[in-house]
Each structure stands twice: as structure tokens, then as C-alpha cells.
Design an enzyme around this catalytic site. Structure first.
Site, PDB file in Angstrom:
ATOM      1  CG  HIS A   1      57.577  90.044  11.839  1.00  0.00           C
ATOM      2  ND1 HIS A   1      57.695  91.412  11.868  1.00  0.00           N
ATOM      3  CD2 HIS A   1      56.465  89.759  12.560  1.00  0.00           C
ATOM      4  CE1 HIS A   1      56.711  91.935  12.589  1.00  0.00           C
ATOM      5  NE2 HIS A   1      55.942  90.945  13.020  1.00  0.00           N
ATOM      6  CD  GLU A   2      54.787  86.275  12.865  1.00  0.00           C
ATOM      7  OE1 GLU A   2      54.621  86.239  14.099  1.00  0.00           O
ATOM      8  OE2 GLU A   2      54.272  87.146  12.134  1.00  0.00           O
TER       9      GLU A   2
ATOM     10  CD  GLU B   1      54.944  94.357  15.248  1.00  0.00           C
ATOM     11  OE1 GLU B   1      54.378  93.404  15.852  1.00  0.00           O
ATOM     12  OE2 GLU B   1      55.003  94.426  14.000  1.00  0.00           O
TER      13      GLU B   1
ATOM     14  CG  HIS C   1      56.138  88.478  17.355  1.00  0.00           C
ATOM     15  ND1 HIS C   1      55.924  89.570  18.152  1.00  0.00           N
ATOM     16  CD2 HIS C   1      55.703  88.840  16.114  1.00  0.00           C
ATOM     17  CE1 HIS C   1      55.379  90.554  17.428  1.00  0.00           C
ATOM     18  NE2 HIS C   1      55.240  90.139  16.173  1.00  0.00           N
TER      19      HIS C   1
END
Lengths: 523, 523
Positions: free
Chosen positions: B282-283, B312, B286
Site C-alpha cells: 500500500h505505502e 489513495e 503512495h
């Protein structure tokens, strides 16, 4: 000697706490706190750059630091600061407030005197000179660096002229790092060091002493991880506050942060455990000064270090007077051999000798010992002073450098890379910085002698031998740290030691220590 | 779909590079770069605070961050910015420059409209509300937090009124996080999610499926060091640029930095390796967006992320559409079992099922799965919208919260600690932030579907199965990252996908995926 003159002159006054301070004073403090926050934010980003930042981060980091630096300059020269200072100039203030105003006034006057374009030009020159220096050093090509050095000399002369056209330019530049220690006193101290150390080192070179210089290095290697664990133990033993700091590695050891968070770094050479250990003790001294500054004055001159010499006095005191003492090695050796069982047969005396060897053939300042170090400094000082005075051309630097090494240390560099190109300072245009290293050592000796007199030399030594550093911490906090920049440099030393700042304590200390170690006739 | 509209309208113009830009434009950019540098400096200090700073450092760090925050506000509302904007208002600019001016104008208008004292009061309220929330959560005592929440509601209504008294206050607050996505569109999307997911989750609850949900957790523990090594391998596999980033641990995973240096964090639960792994993916999403922003526009809106939803969308795309896909687990499992040999018998199908289980009894947002997550968000959205509209009292929050959990998720919190006190956002006064999480997921689905259409769904899946993520990176860079904030949100989505931004792709995706996983009748 721990007496605070202004407190004995009169009872503690409520207005000395700033509670009843004039409005202009509160306003000035508010402005200064913002400046201090921008500066310490920048310092933390520099720490990150050297310790944590991935390589690719440079373009953004350079811009962030440049913006913060110009913002702090703009905030300092803002009318809000100038107006408050002008208003306060007419008011009789209590001692603490007067000291705060004095310190901010000094910074304001300097910042205000120099045109922004010149600051910009110096900054640009540094950005260009740094890679040029790196390449010149790698290629051993002084000629390619000379134009940048010349430009820095010219710009810094112009810079000093803006601040005060009537004074010696070098003196003005020196005050960038030593705002309130006279250059005359600094020169006397450096002169004394030279007169004492040149013959002493020559005598040591001829003494043919049989010190256990390779007590550790002859035993094999010292893995970096184990060295790091040892450094952490040493920091804990000395009283490092882990709630207000960290230990990391970087290519050059340094300390950065605030009284709430003062971080140290070191680096590891697997063939020699003394390098990381003593550099860690050195940085501990810097950090313990910063952490010892009064929390309640954070963001004001009363919560800031006095200057580079006083900072260096704290690192040298812990490195040399504690970390290189026989008592310390009696205390440390069991911990050391816990981490490095292959050194279990080294005796405290051998460890002490290894930690205090004088190098006869070392050309590199950052690898120098406690004695030769100062001649490296004095050579730089003499050269940069002549450059700024216009008494020497940049082209002459390599020859003069090499001649002085021969004269003072009996060795001659074969290349400029291991000669006049070895240090980064001149590529930043930092003239007047080098002397603070030696001044710090001299001050460390004077402070340590005073601590011995106050605490008792035997009691202090016994504490070190038993790992009890509290009496020394207490003495330094009481006499140095808690004052921040309240007193000017010599005033601080006088109050702490009862004497003006000289090199006498240092020459006494090295004469006794090295006379005994090397069995010198002159002692 | 990768067509850039303004480039097809007319040939590339030299003045679009900014070379021939009006003086006011250059001046505006110069001012904005300083603002951007102060902001990114603050972001880096926040990263340090959460990842590196010793506990004692808080007092100085709070002051540094507060100073940088007020400085960036002052720089933004400075006359230099206002005057340049006013001058540019009268000039017809090329598309890129017009986009830059539009973005800065929007920020300027908002900052300029709100009195400094109100900003100060909101900041002070946050400082007080944060520890009050922490204590209320620990003590399960909503009443003690209610006054702070009430104050934040009042202040934020006042804040919105300053910006635009004629518009719905929540809409104005939402624009703090989504400056150019209409609240109407956001509401439509959330409404579609609710209508789709409430019945789907109920069906799943009743389906009694036999998924391998404990494929990993039944096998014993997963040491944090090994999880970290796995996360590093996963980052490398996905194409993380280690020259522009780092992986560290923090109590809540996050990403911070610039296009030159975008750092990710994770945290480890030794009983469950999927948490750290999927949060790292997930990160990564980003970070790869930030690193994908154009270097040459660093410090300007063209080099900044569009908004929180788009950010997001990138993290969710990598986490859900890649990290939770069957193809990814076929690729990853050998690496996984290298680090955890005790999981050698887990099949790709079992891993896929474990990574996609729908939790039937989870009350906590941050532990939710891909489906129930959005109902956690919708509940918060509905409550904060009613609070800001003045249609609900703060005292009603716990009861309404619990009723909605029962209605949408079939579960009811027994305490407020695991109910309406679980999230930090409202203690910061951040109303309008929550929806961006769900909007990001919906956008991720739409972008991924478009990437499948452009690259070919089979080719994209084959790439993931073989660990070749280049086609996906290239597509995202071309269609999203390189544009920075040049286009408004819906415009960006339209250009990338050929369609306006809706929840359709998301509902298609989850209907197919979870219909098949849970063998649902409705599919």
C-alpha cells in the site's frame, strides 16, 4: 568557582525571569524563537542528509536547506527585530535580559550589514567550490581548486568589509565562529601551543620510547557491530540520556540537535576500535553540553551554546581528560573485553599507552593525536590569516603548507591531496573556524583543572575509575552548560575557573602527561 | 487514453516550458517554491518524529513544526503572492502556466480568507484535543472527549463560513482534502458503494464459505526481522527505487517525502505476516506516485500530487489490484517461503484466499478488509456531515455510530473505545478527510480497468505473475503521475480512463472477485 556573579550582586529578581519584561523584549524573544526554530529545523534536516537520506534526495534537500537559511536571515533582519532592539536600547534591563538583547543585537548587526546578494554569491560559490574541491583532492590537482579558493578569499574580505571596514578582516571573520573571544587572546593561546608543542614533539620523536601503541591493532579485527555495541555501552556509562538522543553512523562523526534531542554519530574502522570509541566520547561531550542547556530557555540565547570553542572544550574534555585517562581505561577495559574477548590480555596500562601515542608521521589532521593536532591547526591558521590579510597569494599555499609541516612536525607531504587539500573548510569559505579546535582543547584543560580543584583531583579520578561521572557532570552543568550564551566567552571561563582564559593549564597538562609517558628530559 | 488534451489542441509551445513566461509568473513560482520547501521540510521533520526522534524531543519538534507551519501560511498570504496572482489574472496563459496559477490561486484564496487567530485557535484546540482523545479512548469515556469535538465542530463551521458563507460548510471542508472533486460526485460514489456492499456483505455472512482464512496464521509465528526482509524483497520486486527511499517501522504505516526521496514505513505483527506485507505494498503505491511526479517541476503544482483521492488510488491499486491478486501470490509465494520455510506447504490459492477474507465481526476500520472498509468510512462520513450541518448533536454520536454499525455491518460495538473513539481524525478537527479513502479505492478500480484495457488484461496479469511490473508502472506514470496537479481530479480520471469518475468499475471488480471467492448467488 560556581558562583554566578549577577546572582551574588543582588537577590534573584522577578523581572530576571522575564515575567515583568518590557513588551519590546517579549516581542523580540518571540521573533528570535522563530529564527531559532527555523535554524534547528535546518540542523535536523542536515543530520538527516548525512545519516538517513537516500542518495537521490539531494536536489530537494538542497532547496529546503537553502530556503530555511534565507528565511532565517530574513526573519533576523526583519523590522520587527530591528524595532524591538532599537526600543530596548534605551531601557536599562536586568542582567539576563540584557544578555539576551546583546546576543541578538550582535547577530542582527552582522546580518543587517551584509547585502543579500553577497550572501547569495558566497552560497553559490560554496556550492561550486565543494565539488571542485572533491575533484581536486581526488586528482591531487590544487591548480583546479585555486580559483575557487581565490574567489572565497575575495568574497570573504568583502563580507568582512561590510561588517566593519575599520577592523582586521580576519578578526571579523573569526567572530563568525567566536563572537566574543578576542582574536588577540586566541593568537596568544595558539602561540603558546606552538612554542610548547614544537620542541616537545621533536623530543618525543627522538625519545625512542617503547609504548604499547599496537596493543589493540595487533590482535586482529574488530567487527563494526561489536564496536557499535561497545559505543552504546560507553555512552550509557558516561550518562548519555537516550531519551534525548541516538547513536548512528556517518562518514564524519558529528553531533546535532537541541537540548531535547541531541544526536551523535560515529564511524567504524574494523582494524582499530579506538577510533570509533574516542570519537563517540568526543561527540558525547558535545551532546552533553547541548542537553545541559536549560530547557526553559530553548529558542533563546540563554538556551544556546556560547560558541564553537566552548562547544569544543566540552568534547575535548570528555575525549582527552576522561577518555584518554588511565583511570578511564581501568574502568572500561572489562566492558571492552566483554565485547572483544580476543583483547582480554591487554592491560590498563597498555590500553592507556595505545590511546595516547603520538604519531610521528601523520600528515592528516583528523587522524592526529592530542599533541600534533594543534600544529595541524596552527599551520592552517597562519595560512588563512595571511590569505585574508592579502599577504599571501593562493598559488603559494601548497609550498607554504609543506614548508610549515616540515618546520613544525618534521614531515613533508608528497602530494597536495594529503597536504593543503585535505580539509573541507576552505571549500565552504570558512576562514576563522580552524582555531576553535585548538582553543577548545586549551579551554578543556583549564576547565578540567578547575573541576579537579573544586571536586578534588583524587576524588574526581576515583569517580572515573569507578564509572561515577556524576560529580563531573554536575560541575560542568553548574559552571558551563546552564549559562547558555549568558556570559561572553572569557567571562564564562573566569567564572568557572577563577582565571582568564589562557593556554597555561593545557601546557601543564601535556607537559606532565607526555613527559611521563615518553620519559622526556625536559620534564 | 494517454492523450494529453492540451497537447493535441495545439503544437507544443515553447512558452509552455515557462521559458517565455511573464515576469509575474516567474515571481509567483519563486514564491511558491519557497512555500513548497517549507512544507516539505515540515513533512520530513514529521517523518523523523514518528520514525527516528527520541521521546524527549517533542517540545522542540512541536515548536519547529508550528513555526514552519505559520511561516508557510505567511508566505502564501504575502503580498508578493497576491500581487503576482492579480497581475496574472489579466493575462491569457498557456495551459501549463494557467494550471499552476489556478492551483496557487485556490490555495491563496482559502488561506487569505481565514483570520490568523482562527487558525491559531484551531491549532490550539487540536493540541488539547489530541491527549483528551487518547485518554478518552483509553478510558472508554466519550463524555470527556465530547467538549473538544464540539469545539472543533464549531470552529470548523466558522472556518468554512470565512471561506464561503454561501456554501454548504461540509463541502468547503471537504475541499481542504479534495480541492477539485465535487462533493456531489463524491456522495454519488459513496452511495453506490453503500448500496452495493451492504447486501453483498450480508450475503457473504450467510454464505458459510470455507476459505483458507488461517492459511498463514495457523502455522506459528513470523519474526519481525524476517518480515522486514520479506518487505524489502517485495519493495524491490515491485520496483521501489532505493536511491529515492527507505523502509522503516512506525506505529502507523505511512509515506512521506518528495519526488527525490519518498520513504515508506510499516509495522509488524508476529502472528500475521500479511499485515506488514500488504501495508508495505500500500505505502509503495503512495511512494511510487510521489517518485513518479516530474522532477523538473519539483516545488510547483505541476510536481505535486493531485489530491488525497488520487494518492489513495495509487496505494489501493497496488495493495488490492496487485497485492491481493491471485497472480501476485503465484509470483510471491516462493520468495515468501524463502523467508518463512514453515509456510512451504501453503498453496497460491490458499494465500489468495487468506489475503482476501471478509471479516464478519471486525469493528476496527484499520483492520477491515477490502469490502467492509467502505462501510466504516460511510458511517463516519454520514456522521460528520450531519455534525457540520448542525443536524446532529455531538452527544448523539455514540448511539448513532452503534446503530449504523448494526444496520450496515450487522455488528454492534460494546464500547466507544472500539466504536466512535477509534480514529484520530476528529481530534485533529479533520472533517471531510474520511471519504477520500473510499474515493481512492473506487478510483483505483477505474484506473486498473483502464490499464487492463490499454495493456490487455491477460498481458497485465501475466506480467504480475512473472514479477514484471514495468507495463503497469509505465501506464500509471504516463496517465497519472507525470501530470502532477495539472488537471482537476475528474479531468485527470477522464483522460486516463475515457470515462467520468464513478464507482462502476469498483462495483464490477468486487462483484466479480467476491462473487467468485464466496460463490455468491447474486453473481
Amino acid at each position: 568557582m560556581s558562583t554566578d556573579a549577577s546572582d551574588t550582586d543582588r537577590p534573584a529578581a522577578a523581572d530576571d525571569d522575564g515575567e515583568d519584561a518590557p513588551e519590546a523584549y517579549e516581542s523580540l524573544l518571540g521573533e528570535y524563537r522563530r529564527i531559532a526554530n527555523v535554524r534547528s529545523a535546518g540542523e535536523m534536516l542536515s543530520w538527516d542528509q548525512q545519516v538517513m537520506m537516500p542518495e537521490g534526495g539531494t536536489p530537494a534537500r538542497s532547496q529546503q536547506l537553502s530556503t530555511l537559511s534565507s528565511l532565517s536571515h530574513e526573519l533576523l533582519t526583519d523590522d520587527a527585530v530591528g524595532d524591538a532592539l532599537a526600543e530596548l536600547d534605551a531601557i536599562e534591563l536586568p542582567a539576563e535580559q540584557a544578555a539576551v538583547v546583546r546576543e541578538i543585537q550582535r547577530q542582527y548587526d552582522r546580518a543587517e550589514a551584509v547585502p543579500g546578494e553577497l550572501i547569495e554569491e558566497i552560497s553559490t560559490t560554496s556550492s561550486e567550490a565543494l565539488p571542485a574541491w572533491e575533484e581536486a583532492k581526488a586528482e591531487d590537482d590544487f591548480e583546479s581548486f585555486a580559483p575557487y579558493l581565490q574567489k572565497h578569499v575575495d568574497l570573504k574580505r568583502e563580507y568582512a568589509e561590510h561588517i566593519d571596514p575599520d577592523r582586521d578582516a580576519y578578526e571579523v571573520l573569526f567572530e563568525e565562529f567566536e563572537p566574543c573571544l578576542s582574536l588577540e587572546r586566541a593568537e596568544q593561546i595558539l602561540e603558546t601551543l606552538r612554542e610548547t608543542l614544537v620542541p616537545m614533539i621533536e623530543e618525543i620523536r627522538n625519545a625512542d620510547a617503547d609504548l604499547a601503541t599496537d596493543a589493540f591493532t595487533s590482535l586482529g579485527s574488530y567487527p563494526a557491530d561489536d564496536q557499535e555495541a561497545l559505543c552504546r555501552d560507553v555512552l550509557s556509562t558516561l550518562g548519555y540520556d537516550w531519551d534525548r538522543g541516538r547513536l548512528d553512523t556517518s562518514s564524519h562523526p558529528f553531533t546535532a540537535g537541541t537540548t531535547f534531542d541531541s544526536r551523535v554519530t560515529t564511524r567504524f574502522d574494523e582494524s582499530d576500535p579506538l577510533g570509533s570509541l574516542l570519537s563517540t566520547v568526543h561527540e558525547f561531550g558535545h551532546a552533553t553540553y547541548t542537553v545541559g542547556l536549560p530547557d526553559e530557555h530553548y529558542g533563546t540565547p540563554l538556551g544556546e551554546d556560547r560558541d564553537l570553542s566552548v562547544h569544543e572544550s566540552q568534547s575535548r574534555l570528555w575525549e582527552n581528560h576522561v577518555g584518554r585517562s588511565a583511570a578511564f581505561w581501568e574502568h572500561l577495559l572489562p566492558t571492552f573485553t566483554d565485547h572483544f574477548p580476543h583483547a582480554a590480555d591487554v592491560t590498563p596500562r597498555e590500553a592507556y599507552e595505545a590511546a595516547n601515542q603520538v604519531y610521528e608521521n601523520n600528515l592528516i589532521r583528523v587522524e592526529a593525536d592530542e599533541l600534533t593536532y594543534h600544529l595541524h591547526i596552527i599551520i592552517r591558521f597562519e595560512i588563512e590569516r595571511a590569505l585574508i590579510a592579502g599577504e599571501m597569494d593562493v598559488e603559494e599555499v601548497p609550498a607554504v603548507w609543506n614548508d610549515k609541516y616540515e618546520e613544525y612536525l618534521g614531515i613533508r607531504p608528497e602530494t597536495d591531496a594529503e597536504g593543503c587539500l585535505q580539509d573541507i573548510h576552505w571549500s565552504h569559505g570558512n576562514f576563522g573556524y580552524f582555531p576553535t579546535y585548538s582553543l577548545g582543547s586549551a579551554m578543556a584543560a583549564q576547565l578540567y583543572a578547575a573541576a579537579e580543584a573544586d571536586i578534588g583531583a583524587d576524588a574526581l579520578e576515583a569517580g572515573v575509575r569507578e564509572g561515577d561521572f556524576d560529580p563531573l557532570h554536575d560541575w560542568l552543568t553548574e559552571n558551563v552548560h546552564r549559562h547558555g550564551a549568558r556570559y561572553e566567552t572569557n567571562e564564562l571561563v573566569e567564572q568557572a575557573t577563577g582565571e582568564s582564559f589562557t593556554a597555561d593549564a593545557f601546557t601543564d597538562y601535556v607537559t606532565e602527561k607526555y613527559g611521563s609517558l615518553y620519559d622526556l628530559d625536559s620534564v
